[in-house]
Design a protein around this motif. Structure first.
Motif, short mmCIF file in Angstrom:
data_model
loop_
_atom_site.label_atom_id
_atom_site.label_comp_id
_atom_site.label_asym_id
_atom_site.label_seq_id
_atom_site.Cartn_x
_atom_site.Cartn_y
_atom_site.Cartn_z
N LEU A 117 0.82 -1.21 0.00
CA LEU A 117 0.00 0.00 0.00
C LEU A 117 0.86 1.26 0.00
CD1 LEU A 117 -2.72 -1.12 2.58
CD2 LEU A 117 -3.19 -0.44 0.22
N LEU A 118 1.88 1.28 0.86
CA LEU A 118 2.74 2.46 0.93
C LEU A 118 3.57 2.62 -0.33
CD1 LEU A 118 3.99 2.26 4.63
CD2 LEU A 118 2.31 3.85 3.67
N ARG A 119 4.07 1.51 -0.88
CA ARG A 119 4.88 1.61 -2.09
C ARG A 119 4.05 2.10 -3.27
NH1 ARG A 119 6.80 -3.06 -4.07
NH2 ARG A 119 5.71 -4.48 -2.65
N VAL A 120 2.81 1.61 -3.37
CA VAL A 120 1.94 2.05 -4.46
C VAL A 120 1.59 3.52 -4.29
CG1 VAL A 120 -0.36 1.80 -5.45
CG2 VAL A 120 1.01 -0.23 -4.96
N ALA A 121 1.23 3.91 -3.07
CA ALA A 121 0.87 5.32 -2.83
C ALA A 121 2.03 6.25 -3.15
CB ALA A 121 0.42 5.50 -1.38
N LYS A 122 3.22 5.89 -2.70
CA LYS A 122 4.39 6.74 -2.97
C LYS A 122 4.66 6.83 -4.46
CE LYS A 122 9.20 7.55 -1.69
NZ LYS A 122 9.55 7.95 -3.06
N ALA A 123 4.65 5.68 -5.14
CA ALA A 123 4.92 5.69 -6.57
C ALA A 123 3.84 6.48 -7.33
CB ALA A 123 5.00 4.26 -7.10
N TYR A 124 2.58 6.33 -6.91
CA TYR A 124 1.48 7.04 -7.56
C TYR A 124 1.62 8.55 -7.37
CZ TYR A 124 -3.42 7.83 -8.99
OH TYR A 124 -4.55 8.23 -9.64
N PHE A 125 1.85 8.97 -6.12
CA PHE A 125 1.98 10.41 -5.86
C PHE A 125 3.26 10.97 -6.48
CE2 PHE A 125 -0.75 9.75 -1.86
CZ PHE A 125 -1.89 10.08 -2.56
N ASP A 126 4.30 10.14 -6.58
CA ASP A 126 5.53 10.60 -7.24
C ASP A 126 5.26 10.92 -8.70
OD1 ASP A 126 7.06 10.47 -4.98
OD2 ASP A 126 8.05 8.57 -5.47
N VAL A 127 4.44 10.09 -9.35
CA VAL A 127 4.10 10.36 -10.75
C VAL A 127 3.29 11.64 -10.86
CG1 VAL A 127 2.80 9.52 -12.74
CG2 VAL A 127 4.23 7.94 -11.46
#
Length: 449
Positions: free
Chosen positions: A141-151
């Motif tokens: 969940l955290l990795r997806v959220a970080k990658a999503y917000f990074d994009v």
């Protein structure tokens, strides 16, 4: 608590009844994948989470393996034997005879203290496997959220750099025209050219950064990145109230998933000591046996069948010091798990406090930058008017525009960092779930084409 999720048209059948009124709002995100949708894709394709799922499945088997030590075992054997005997004392000099024995043994443990402790261990190890899988889910969940917000942040940064480059290009064109008619100096022209070149370089860097961020998210979902829903410009960043955030900080040392796994590991280590002590205890088994002999041997031909039943008692006397060594090893492992548990509690407390500070400071920074953005837009307009009436130089306009675009970039970064801090705070307290992503979906809109 995060805002409740809004259903999309494609997922309305999977949401609770009573959400029909929200479908119109959800249509804004149609055609773009939201955060929760990207998470589902990552859950199905991320190899790290796939490995964690397989590890958890293997860990659950510990309970069944330990239970086998309390259940009966049955062994069976059979032999088909044909003998050829040569002797001068036999008529014809040789004799052929056969033997077909079989044997079946059932062994039912009645009292094996070490196996009982082992079964208790197996139950806890199966529970620990589920807890570790939950940790892997939270990590995903955290990795997806970080990658999503990074994009999203990289997209906003690229948009700001592109707008800045366009503004600098317009200023450069105006400077050239003013210089050609003698209304500006060569210094103004050189300054405009330098800012334009810097804007081009910054746009190239922002574009490259976006590509890197996109590839990172693509690695998680295992396919080409679809269009992403973006956070609505009017959406706030305070998805947690002050009371909720403080409560999460207080709960973190006790409710953290890492702490829960550490507590289970400590119990497993304690039972390992008990199991090693129990290996010194006598064992009692019920043993049932059936065997048959069918032979044509010359000495004792014929068939015979035997049945036996009894109790088998074994008393360990001396095993070369192995039990003492394994006990000392178990004691050392227990101390290790206790230290790891202390560290997990301290880390949960630290992570929660850091995330809480991130939420607080991020919210304050976001509010300040929004005001700074309004002020920056006003400054650009005022400086441009000053240039028209001769009270400001073109360099002043360039400085004002550059400051405005930097503020826009910082504002986008503050928004995503604050949202991410809220997720990290919930994760530190063991409260992060997919439902939180659905809540964030409600803040998103379809990206502009």
């Amino acid at each position: 608590m995060f805002i409740p999720a809004l259903p999309t048209a494609s997922r309305s059948r999977r949401l609770p009844r009573g959400c029909a009124a929200l479908l119109a709002l959800a249509s804004a995100a149609a055609g773009a994948d939201t955060l929760s949708e990207i998470y589902l894709q990552a859950r199905a394709n991320d190899p790290i989470f796939g490995a964690a799922t397989a590890t958890a499945a293997a860990g659950r088997e510990k309970e069944f393996q330990a239970r086998a030590g309390l259940l009966p075992t049955v062994t069976a054997s059979a032999t088909i034997q044909r003998d050829l005997e040569h002797s001068n004392y036999i008529d014809g000099k040789r004799r052929i005879y056969s033997n077909r024995p079989w044997n079946v043994t059932l062994n039912q443990p009645l009292f094996r203290l070490a196996n009982m402790r082992g079964y208790e261990q197996g139950v806890l190890q199966s529970q620990l496997a589920d807890q570790q899988l939950r940790l892997a889910e939270q990590d995903l969940l955290l990795r997806v959220a970080k990658a999503y917000f990074d994009v999203l942040q990289a997209q906003d940064a690229l948009a700001a750099m592109t707008a800045q480059r366009d503004a600098f290009a317009q200023q450069l064109a105006q400077s050239k025209r003013s210089f050609d008619v003698g209304l500006s100096s060569i210094t103004d022209l050189n300054e405009a050219q330098a800012r334009n070149d810097l804007g081009v370089a910054q746009e190239i860097g922002a574009r490259n950064d976006l590509e890197v961020k996109r590839r990172t998210l693509e690695k998680l979902i295992g396919r080409e990145l679809p269009p992403l829903a973006t956070v609505a410009p009017e959406a706030g960043v305070n998805v947690l109230t002050a009371e909720q955030a403080e409560r999460l900080v207080e709960r973190a040392p006790s409710d953290s998933l890492q702490v829960a796994a550490g507590e289970t590991a400590e119990q497993v280590a304690k039972l390992e000591i008990d199991r090693q002590h129990a290996s010194r205890a006598p064992t009692i088994d019920l043993v049932l046996n059936a065997n048959e002999r069918n032979s044509t041997a010359y000495v004792s031909p014929g068939n015979s069948r035997n049945y036996t039943a009894g109790l088998e008692i074994q008393i360990p006397v001396f095993q070369g010091g192995a039990v003492d060594s394994r006990t000392r090893e178990a004691v050392a492992n227990l101390e290790r798990t206790r230290q790891e548990l202390l560290n997990a509690r301290a880390q949960a407390r630290l992570d929660a406090r850091q995330a809480y500070l991130g939420v607080q400071s991020g919210s304050a920074l976001y509010t300040s930058l929004r005001q700074a953005l309004v002020s920056g837009e006003t400054q650009v307009k005022s400086t441009t008017r000053g240039l028209e009436v001769g009270t400001r130089t073109r360099v002043d306009v360039l400085n004002a525009e550059q400051q405005l675009f930097a503020t826009r970039k910082d504002l986008a970064a503050a928004r995503y960092q604050t949202l991410m801090a809220g997720l990290q705070l919930k994760a530190a307290a063991g409260a992060l779930s997919e439902e939180d992503f659905r809540g964030l979906d409600a803040l998103m809109v379809n990206p502009k084409p």
